[in-house]
Design an enzyme around this catalytic site. Structure first.
Site, PDB file in Angstrom:
ATOM      1  N   ASP A  19       8.335   7.192  -1.965  1.00 20.75           N
ATOM      2  CA  ASP A  19       9.128   6.355  -1.749  1.00 20.75           C
ATOM      3  C   ASP A  19       9.479   5.555  -0.565  1.00 20.75           C
ATOM      4  O   ASP A  19      10.023   6.115   0.459  1.00 20.75           O
ATOM      5  CB  ASP A  19      10.196   6.494  -3.017  1.00 20.75           C
ATOM      6  N   ASN A  67       5.174   3.057 -13.446  1.00 22.01           N
ATOM      7  CA  ASN A  67       4.498   0.963 -12.077  1.00 22.01           C
ATOM      8  C   ASN A  67       4.553   0.283 -12.686  1.00 22.01           C
ATOM      9  O   ASN A  67       4.173  -0.729 -11.805  1.00 22.01           O
ATOM     10  CB  ASN A  67       4.183   1.775 -10.640  1.00 22.01           C
TER      11      ASN A  67
HETATM   12  C1  IPE Z   1       8.684   6.300  -7.952  1.00 21.21           C
HETATM   13  O1  IPE Z   1       9.311   5.639  -6.874  1.00 21.21           O
HETATM   14  C2  IPE Z   1       7.137   6.569  -8.156  1.00 21.21           C
HETATM   15  C3  IPE Z   1       5.722   6.591  -6.772  1.00 21.21           C
HETATM   16  C4  IPE Z   1       6.908   6.825  -5.995  1.00 21.21           C
HETATM   17  C5  IPE Z   1       4.584   6.373  -7.263  1.00 21.21           C
HETATM   18  P1  IPE Z   1       9.885   4.492  -7.800  1.00 21.21           P
HETATM   19  O2  IPE Z   1       9.870   3.568  -7.395  1.00 21.21           O
HETATM   20  O3  IPE Z   1       8.521   3.684  -8.951  1.00 21.21           O
HETATM   21  O4  IPE Z   1      10.732   5.658  -8.493  1.00 21.21           O
HETATM   22  P2  IPE Z   1      12.110   4.591  -9.296  1.00 21.21           P
HETATM   23  O5  IPE Z   1      11.725   3.247  -9.940  1.00 21.21           O
HETATM   24  O6  IPE Z   1      12.642   3.834  -7.814  1.00 21.21           O
HETATM   25  O7  IPE Z   1      13.264   5.708  -9.696  1.00 21.21           O
HETATM   26  C1  IPE Z   2       6.621   3.826  -3.661  1.00 20.75           C
HETATM   27  O1  IPE Z   2       7.039   2.733  -2.636  1.00 20.75           O
HETATM   28  C2  IPE Z   2       5.228   3.251  -3.408  1.00 20.75           C
HETATM   29  C3  IPE Z   2       5.475   3.460  -5.104  1.00 20.75           C
HETATM   30  C4  IPE Z   2       5.582   3.257  -6.056  1.00 20.75           C
HETATM   31  C5  IPE Z   2       3.790   2.830  -5.330  1.00 20.75           C
HETATM   32  P1  IPE Z   2       7.995   1.015  -3.782  1.00 20.75           P
HETATM   33  O2  IPE Z   2       6.897   0.670  -3.229  1.00 20.75           O
HETATM   34  O3  IPE Z   2       8.649   1.751  -5.074  1.00 20.75           O
HETATM   35  O4  IPE Z   2       9.188   1.152  -2.406  1.00 20.75           O
HETATM   36  P2  IPE Z   2      10.224   0.443  -2.673  1.00 20.75           P
HETATM   37  O5  IPE Z   2      11.610   1.242  -3.829  1.00 20.75           O
HETATM   38  O6  IPE Z   2      10.608  -0.592  -3.579  1.00 20.75           O
HETATM   39  O7  IPE Z   2      11.511   0.303  -1.383  1.00 20.75           O
HETATM   40 MG    MG Z   3      10.430   2.905  -4.816  1.00 20.03          MG
END
Ligand code: IPE
Ligand code: IPE
Ligand code: MG
Length: 249
Positions: A19, A67
């Protein structure tokens, strides 16, 4: 690669919520997709280090079942990125003897991406080194539900006796069948939540949270997590004395 981690300190199964890609990009006034691109580089490094350190199974959360709620531009950019990463990396995975499997509801992906996934799984099927599970369109609740659905059908058809069902058997219906349970859960990016990752499987994982954003998570960060893991006493419900073999068990 310098392997400075003692063998017994290495978890058998590492599960990572990668993340922080979006925030990494935002802090640099870059589009979020650039963060995801850099995230692939970080994943490549972590795969190499884990494989070299003797990790048996590495599960990377790449795309959750939630997502899809992101802006369409980000979702389609991520799909293209998965496609190109698979195209680019498959030969290297094979060379490193890494066996790749996707877990999640792949029917949600385009026909061409599903085809590519099958190709890479087939290419690396004979690899006997680390197992790399990519959780894509994955949700822990989805995993439990699809297991229950299959089980219910088998019970209905008389192939399975509901009274014989136990935790070990249930685990065989989950998408992680055959893998040891995760020993170490890592989440980068500062949030302290599971976000519907491996709900059943994480029951006794050691949880490790770091503020480092995923694109900056490097070998040293991983070694730090392993070191922290090695310092934990895993009791599985027992007393500390029982686990350490002390007299006062
Ligand atoms: C969790 O991260 C999913 C992945 C890393 C693929 P998110 O960024 O989607 O999680 P939330 O929405 O902050 O809980
Ligand atoms: C995790 O990084 C990757 C996916 C969920 C695909 P994020 O895209 O959630 O990154 P932040 O949380 O917005 O920084
Ligand atoms: Mg995220």
């Amino acid at each position: 690669m310098t392997n400075t981690t003692p063998k017994d300190a290495v978890p058998r199964h590492v599960a990572i919520v990668m993340d922080g890609n979006g925030r990494w990009a935002k802090a640099r006034y870059l589009p979020r997709l650039m963060g995801h691109h850099r995230g692939v580089e970080a994943a490549r490094k972590v795969i190499r280090v884990c494989s070299g350190a003797g990790v048996e199974c590495l599960t990377l959360f790449a795309f959750s079942s939630e997502n899809w709620r992101r802006p369409e531009e980000e979702v389609s950019g991520l799909m293209s990125l998965f496609m190109s990463a698979l195209e680019r990396e498959s030969a290297a995975l094979f060379r490193h003897n890494v066996r790749l499997c996707f877990i999640g509801d792949r029917s949600g992906f385009s026909a061409s991406l599903q085809e590519k996934i099958l190709q890479v799984e087939a290419l690396t099927a004979s690899c006997s080194g680390m197992r790399l599970l990519i959780a894509a369109n994955y949700g822990g609740r989805w995993d439990i539900l699809q297991a229950v659905r299959t089980l219910a059908n088998q019970i209905n058809s008389g192939d399975l006796d509901a009274n014989k069902l136990d935790e070990t058997m249930f685990g065989q219906f989950l998408s992680t069948d055959g893998m040891p349970e995760p020993d170490l859960f890592i989440r980068t990016g500062g949030e302290k939540r599971i976000s519907n990752f491996l709900m059943w499987q994480l029951a006794y994982a050691e949880l490790y949270f770091t503020d480092v954003l995923w694109p900056e998570f490097d070998e040293q960060c991983l070694r730090d997590a392993f070191r922290d893991f090695a310092s934990r006493q895993r009791r599985f419900g027992m007393t500390g004395e029982q686990v350490s073999g002390g007299k006062h068990a």
